[in-house]
Write an enzyme that holds these catalytic residues in place. Structure first.
Site, mmCIF file in Angstrom:
data_model
loop_
_atom_site.group_PDB
_atom_site.id
_atom_site.type_symbol
_atom_site.label_atom_id
_atom_site.label_comp_id
_atom_site.label_asym_id
_atom_site.label_seq_id
_atom_site.Cartn_x
_atom_site.Cartn_y
_atom_site.Cartn_z
ATOM 1 N N GLY A 80 -10.039 1.343 2.518
ATOM 2 C CA GLY A 80 -10.444 -0.042 2.310
ATOM 3 C C GLY A 80 -9.778 -0.615 1.077
ATOM 4 N N THR A 121 -8.431 -3.326 -1.726
ATOM 5 C CA THR A 121 -7.658 -4.554 -1.548
ATOM 6 C C THR A 121 -6.657 -4.428 -0.419
ATOM 7 O OG1 THR A 121 -7.890 -4.989 -3.926
ATOM 8 C CG2 THR A 121 -6.247 -6.267 -2.729
ATOM 9 N N SER A 139 -14.534 5.568 3.097
ATOM 10 C CA SER A 139 -15.705 6.289 2.630
ATOM 11 C C SER A 139 -16.172 5.700 1.315
ATOM 12 C CB SER A 139 -15.378 7.778 2.433
ATOM 13 O OG SER A 139 -16.455 8.443 1.802
ATOM 14 N N ILE A 188 -15.385 7.609 -1.880
ATOM 15 C CA ILE A 188 -14.059 7.560 -2.489
ATOM 16 C C ILE A 188 -13.881 6.195 -3.134
ATOM 17 C CG2 ILE A 188 -11.574 7.715 -2.087
ATOM 18 C CD1 ILE A 188 -12.200 9.433 0.361
ATOM 19 N N LYS A 245 -4.073 -19.373 -12.756
ATOM 20 C CA LYS A 245 -3.033 -18.738 -13.556
ATOM 21 C C LYS A 245 -1.734 -19.516 -13.418
ATOM 22 C CE LYS A 245 -0.237 -14.510 -13.743
ATOM 23 N NZ LYS A 245 0.025 -13.197 -13.126
ATOM 24 N N ILE A 253 -0.484 -6.751 -5.709
ATOM 25 C CA ILE A 253 -1.077 -7.438 -4.564
ATOM 26 C C ILE A 253 -0.003 -8.141 -3.745
ATOM 27 C CG2 ILE A 253 -2.583 -9.378 -3.942
ATOM 28 C CD1 ILE A 253 -4.514 -8.431 -6.098
#
Length: 505
Positions: A13, A15, A40, A43, A79, A348
């Protein structure tokens, strides 16, 4: 191998995983495809990436997100660029802005005309001709609405600071509402086809089996599929980018929220400061050959502007990339594909770039080597170009005051970067590809800011008379000033609740 692609399985999972799930559920839908994400709760995720570049808006727009809702849900701020403090030398700072600097003239970048003007005695810094820099210095912000008629004032280009954990949760809700199925569990075994080597299914610790046709590895540094199954190998770039650790801690906000990221060079690396609505994100990125983890955490705490809200968390990484990003029916996205330190907020974006590349090359009935080879080529190019840009921040400096800075200033550079630096010395440009992640404005801002001075400029800049050149620069400067004067403070804009684009023109 003929293989109808129907079942898409995302491993991990965070980002990367939820950005992938959101994008696939939006673009591909779940009528023809089954999208499953396995993660999970035992984790943890890295979850410290809080700064982005303007291209994140393309991703959010593709999803159809309401920007105001996104800002609220992720505690985001706006930003306009990055301030670099003490990088060239102590007590010196410069700004890497988003957006254009000036207006290109006669088909030539504005910077050439500014270089000519400067050589003739012009005093204003080139950032005086950039609206984002002027707004950042004044700590002002406002989105710009549609401008009818001729464009007389500059646009405002921006990205976001946001809480990465909240962003992942926001995209999880988005993806699940559109049919993505989440399965809780730890993967304990991977089953492959005995002949082709394609992954067929995952076995979880609860006994469940998850079958799929295409597997997307978003498992983080571990590379659960791309590395542990396919042994792709890793190209280590730490001899060029030696920072390999980060201590991160949130702190209380102090004063107004400024609309930019602050990076301050330290003895063994650098420190980030990122303002969010509810807290400030801080981190010390360093090389542990020169300082211990405990010393780094202590140095970070001693350089906070506000009270820490938690104990520092230490992350370890090796800068570099997987030798392949797409192998058979497995595609690595995010940290599983490689990692470039967070200096220019690229993590990202590289997730986003991989997602868009996957969508462009998405297989229908057959996973062809032509598709995977093209994906690997495009992503490798993206990482290499970004790597060179990051290296330049360290190599072009006057600092040699600590062992770390002595090393990076004198290290042997990749040939691709050497060529760019020589081109810049010749005439103030690196000849960046028109589709490059970092364009000429970015390169100029950083190289000039770090102290590299061009010896010349494009000859077209000499075709304007001195009076005409002065008149044009005066008009550009006036437009920048007028645009910024119309903006409220960044903090006021966030508190106003009126985040809809105004009729500012």
């Amino acid at each position: 191998m003929q293989n109808k692609i129907k079942n898409i399985v995302i491993v991990g999972g965070g980002t990367a995983g939820w950005m992938t799930a959101a994008a696939l559920s939006r673009a591909m839908g779940t009528q023809l495809y089954n999208i499953t994400l396995v993660e999970s709760e035992q984790i943890g995720t890295v979850g410290v990436g809080e700064a982005t570049i303007p291209l994140i808006k393309f991703f959010n727009n593709m999803l159809g997100l309401d920007e105001d809702e996104f800002v609220r849900e992720t505690k985001a701020t706006f930003k306009l660029g990055i301030e670099f403090k003490d990088w060239k030398t102590h007590n010196h700072s410069y700004f890497h802005p988003f957006g254009n600097i000036g207006v290109n003239m006669k088909g030539v970048n504005f910077m050439h005309f500014w270089l000519r003007w400067r050589a003739q005695g012009g005093k204003l810094d080139f950032l005086a001709f950039n609206a984002e820099s002027a707004a950042a210095e004044a700590k002002r912000f406002m989105r710009v609405g549609a401008q009818p008629g001729p464009k007389l004032l500059p646009d405002i280009n921006y990205a976001y600071h946001f809480d990465a954990t909240l962003y992942a949760a926001y995209l999880r809700r988005y993806a699940e509402q559109r049919g993505t199925q989440r399965i809780e569990g730890k993967i304990v075994n991977v089953t492959q086809h005995p002949d082709s080597g394609y992954i067929e299914s995952l076995q979880l610790d609860n006994g469940q089996t998850v079958a799929g046709d295409l597997f997307i590895d978003c498992s983080g540094f571990k590379g659960l599929l791309i590395e542990e199954v396919y042994k792709t190998g890793y190209t280590d770039w730490s001899h060029w980018l030696p920072v390999n650790s980060a201590a991160a801690v949130p702190s209380e906000n102090t004063g107004d929220l400024f609309p930019y990221t602050l990076t301050t060079a330290r003895e063994e690396g650098w420190q980030w400061r990122i303002p969010l609505q509810h807290r400030t994100g801080n981190g010390y990125v360093y090389c542990d050959h020169y300082i211990s983890d405990d010393e780094a955490a202590s140095k970070l705490l001693n350089n906070l502007d506000g009270k820490p809200l938690a104990e520092p968390r230490t992350l370890k990484f090796t800068t570099g990339i997987r030798n392949k990003f797409w192998v058979k029916n497995c595609v690595a996205i995010g940290l599983s594909s490689g990692f470039l330190e967070p200096l220019e907020s690229t993590s990202i974006h590289l997730i986003q770039r991989a997602i868009f590349q996957l969508l462009e090359l998405f297989p229908k009935n057959e996973i062809s080597d032509l598709l995977s080879n093209r994906f690997n080529h495009e992503m490798q190019t993206e990482y290499v170009e970004t790597k060179d840009f990051l290296i330049a921040h360290y190599a072009v400096t006057e600092r040699e005051d600590t062992p770390f800075w002595h090393y990076v200033k004198n290290m042997e550079l990749p040939d691709s970067l050497k060529e760019k630096l020589e081109m810049f010395r010749l005439r103030g440009e690196v000849m960046a590809d028109k589709d490059a992640f970092f364009n000429e404005v970015s390169w100029f801002s950083v190289l000039f800011g770090q102290g590299l001075r061009p010896e010349g400029y494009h000859p077209v800049a000499d075709t304007l008379s001195e009076d005409e050149l002065s008149t044009r620069l005066t008009k550009v400067r006036a437009g920048v000033q007028k645009r910024v004067e119309m903006m409220p403070s960044h903090s006021t804009y966030l508190r106003s609740g009126k985040l809809k684009a105004s009729d500012l023109s």
